[in-house]
Design a protein around this motif. Structure first.
Motif, PDB file in Angstrom:
ATOM      1  N   ARG A  30      23.213  39.705  42.697  1.00 41.40           N
ATOM      2  CA  ARG A  30      24.392  39.191  43.406  1.00 41.40           C
ATOM      3  C   ARG A  30      24.017  38.030  44.318  1.00 41.40           C
ATOM      4  O   ARG A  30      24.690  37.006  44.349  1.00 41.40           O
ATOM      5  CB  ARG A  30      25.045  40.297  44.226  1.00 41.40           C
ATOM      6  CG  ARG A  30      26.332  39.837  44.902  1.00 41.40           C
ATOM      7  CD  ARG A  30      26.767  40.760  46.008  1.00 41.40           C
ATOM      8  NE  ARG A  30      25.894  40.537  47.148  1.00 41.40           N
ATOM      9  CZ  ARG A  30      25.608  41.452  48.065  1.00 41.40           C
ATOM     10  NH1 ARG A  30      26.105  42.662  47.978  1.00 41.40           N
ATOM     11  NH2 ARG A  30      24.815  41.169  49.074  1.00 41.40           N
ATOM     12  N   ALA A  31      22.916  38.179  45.038  1.00 37.75           N
ATOM     13  CA  ALA A  31      22.477  37.129  45.961  1.00 37.75           C
ATOM     14  C   ALA A  31      22.179  35.826  45.232  1.00 37.75           C
ATOM     15  O   ALA A  31      22.447  34.742  45.751  1.00 37.75           O
ATOM     16  CB  ALA A  31      21.262  37.594  46.750  1.00 37.75           C
ATOM     17  N   GLU A  34      25.731  34.349  44.421  1.00 34.21           N
ATOM     18  CA  GLU A  34      26.749  34.334  45.472  1.00 34.21           C
ATOM     19  C   GLU A  34      27.156  32.935  45.933  1.00 34.21           C
ATOM     20  O   GLU A  34      28.348  32.681  46.126  1.00 34.21           O
ATOM     21  CB  GLU A  34      26.235  35.139  46.666  1.00 34.21           C
ATOM     22  CG  GLU A  34      27.300  35.562  47.618  1.00 34.21           C
ATOM     23  CD  GLU A  34      26.795  36.603  48.606  1.00 34.21           C
ATOM     24  OE1 GLU A  34      27.236  36.526  49.750  1.00 34.21           O
ATOM     25  OE2 GLU A  34      25.972  37.452  48.235  1.00 34.21           O
ATOM     26  N   ARG A  35      26.244  32.026  46.104  1.00 36.11           N
ATOM     27  CA  ARG A  35      26.600  30.678  46.575  1.00 36.11           C
ATOM     28  C   ARG A  35      27.476  29.928  45.585  1.00 36.11           C
ATOM     29  O   ARG A  35      28.302  29.118  45.968  1.00 36.11           O
ATOM     30  CB  ARG A  35      25.347  29.870  46.851  1.00 36.11           C
ATOM     31  CG  ARG A  35      24.717  30.225  48.146  1.00 36.11           C
ATOM     32  CD  ARG A  35      23.708  29.192  48.515  1.00 36.11           C
ATOM     33  NE  ARG A  35      23.540  29.248  49.964  1.00 36.11           N
ATOM     34  CZ  ARG A  35      22.605  28.645  50.608  1.00 36.11           C
ATOM     35  NH1 ARG A  35      21.744  27.896  49.950  1.00 36.11           N
ATOM     36  NH2 ARG A  35      22.513  28.753  51.910  1.00 36.11           N
ATOM     37  N   GLY A  38      30.767  33.141  44.825  1.00 40.48           N
ATOM     38  CA  GLY A  38      31.301  34.022  45.864  1.00 40.48           C
ATOM     39  C   GLY A  38      30.760  35.433  45.760  1.00 40.48           C
ATOM     40  O   GLY A  38      30.234  35.847  44.734  1.00 40.48           O
ATOM     41  N   LYS A  39      30.902  36.187  46.868  1.00 37.52           N
ATOM     42  CA  LYS A  39      30.310  37.516  46.960  1.00 37.52           C
ATOM     43  C   LYS A  39      30.898  38.509  45.953  1.00 37.52           C
ATOM     44  O   LYS A  39      30.166  39.155  45.215  1.00 37.52           O
ATOM     45  CB  LYS A  39      30.468  38.057  48.379  1.00 37.52           C
ATOM     46  CG  LYS A  39      29.799  39.403  48.561  1.00 37.52           C
ATOM     47  CD  LYS A  39      29.844  39.865  49.996  1.00 37.52           C
ATOM     48  CE  LYS A  39      29.124  41.188  50.149  1.00 37.52           C
ATOM     49  NZ  LYS A  39      29.049  41.610  51.541  1.00 37.52           N
ATOM     50  N   TRP A  40      32.203  38.680  45.938  1.00 31.51           N
ATOM     51  CA  TRP A  40      32.794  39.710  45.084  1.00 31.51           C
ATOM     52  C   TRP A  40      32.712  39.366  43.598  1.00 31.51           C
ATOM     53  O   TRP A  40      32.395  40.240  42.790  1.00 31.51           O
ATOM     54  CB  TRP A  40      34.219  40.031  45.539  1.00 31.51           C
ATOM     55  CG  TRP A  40      34.180  40.637  46.910  1.00 31.51           C
ATOM     56  CD1 TRP A  40      34.661  40.082  48.057  1.00 31.51           C
ATOM     57  CD2 TRP A  40      33.569  41.864  47.295  1.00 31.51           C
ATOM     58  NE1 TRP A  40      34.382  40.887  49.129  1.00 31.51           N
ATOM     59  CE2 TRP A  40      33.719  42.002  48.700  1.00 31.51           C
ATOM     60  CE3 TRP A  40      32.897  42.873  46.614  1.00 31.51           C
ATOM     61  CZ2 TRP A  40      33.236  43.095  49.408  1.00 31.51           C
ATOM     62  CZ3 TRP A  40      32.412  43.964  47.329  1.00 31.51           C
ATOM     63  CH2 TRP A  40      32.591  44.069  48.699  1.00 31.51           C
ATOM     64  N   SER A  42      30.331  37.616  42.215  1.00 26.21           N
ATOM     65  CA  SER A  42      28.916  37.783  41.863  1.00 26.21           C
ATOM     66  C   SER A  42      28.541  39.261  41.814  1.00 26.21           C
ATOM     67  O   SER A  42      27.729  39.674  40.986  1.00 26.21           O
ATOM     68  CB  SER A  42      28.014  37.021  42.824  1.00 26.21           C
ATOM     69  OG  SER A  42      28.127  37.513  44.137  1.00 26.21           O
ATOM     70  N   ALA A  43      29.155  40.086  42.661  1.00 26.69           N
ATOM     71  CA  ALA A  43      28.904  41.526  42.605  1.00 26.69           C
ATOM     72  C   ALA A  43      29.422  42.107  41.291  1.00 26.69           C
ATOM     73  O   ALA A  43      28.746  42.927  40.652  1.00 26.69           O
ATOM     74  CB  ALA A  43      29.570  42.225  43.790  1.00 26.69           C
TER      75      ALA A  43
END
Length: 116
Positions: A30-31, A34-35, A38-40, A42-43
């Motif tokens: 995810r990390a 993420e950039r 986005g967070k969700w 990528s999760a």
């Protein structure tokens, strides 16, 4: 473990979070995304990839061997229930949230969580 203390009392250690297996792999994946997305999102992408690429870990719990997809422990009760805890409303509830997914059950990765 992180030391905590103040001028009025002894230094103590407490567990914030600890994990083995798929969860740290999902967080790393995810990390890395993420950039860009986005967070969700990528999760979600990371979770979708893990059942194909993840490998179980062998651990010993209370003197017995276990094969697990996931072992997670965190200070305080996390929400939501399931494989991917995302937030805590309280850090001082006195609870230790422990989640595991055994690898010795058929389709256990699909169920994601056997909460103990």
């Amino acid at each position: 473990m992180r030391p905590v203390g103040g001028a009025e009392g002894p230094t103590r250690h407490f567990l914030n979070t600890f994990s083995l297996g798929l969860y740290p792999e999902v967080v790393r994946a995810r990390a890395s995304l993420e950039r860009r997305i986005g967070k969700w999102p990528s999760a979600a992408v990371s979770l979708a990839r893990m059942p194909r690429t993840g490998r179980p870990v062998d651990v010993e719990l209370n003197g017995y061997p276990h094969r697990l997809w996931l072992l997670f422990a965190g200070n305080g009760l996390y929400s939501p229930e399931g494989f991917a805890p995302s937030h805590r409303t309280h850090l001082d509830d006195g609870l230790l949230d422990v989640r595991l997914v055994p690898a010795d059950r058929p389709l256990a990765r699909r169920a994601w969580c056997a909460r103990r």
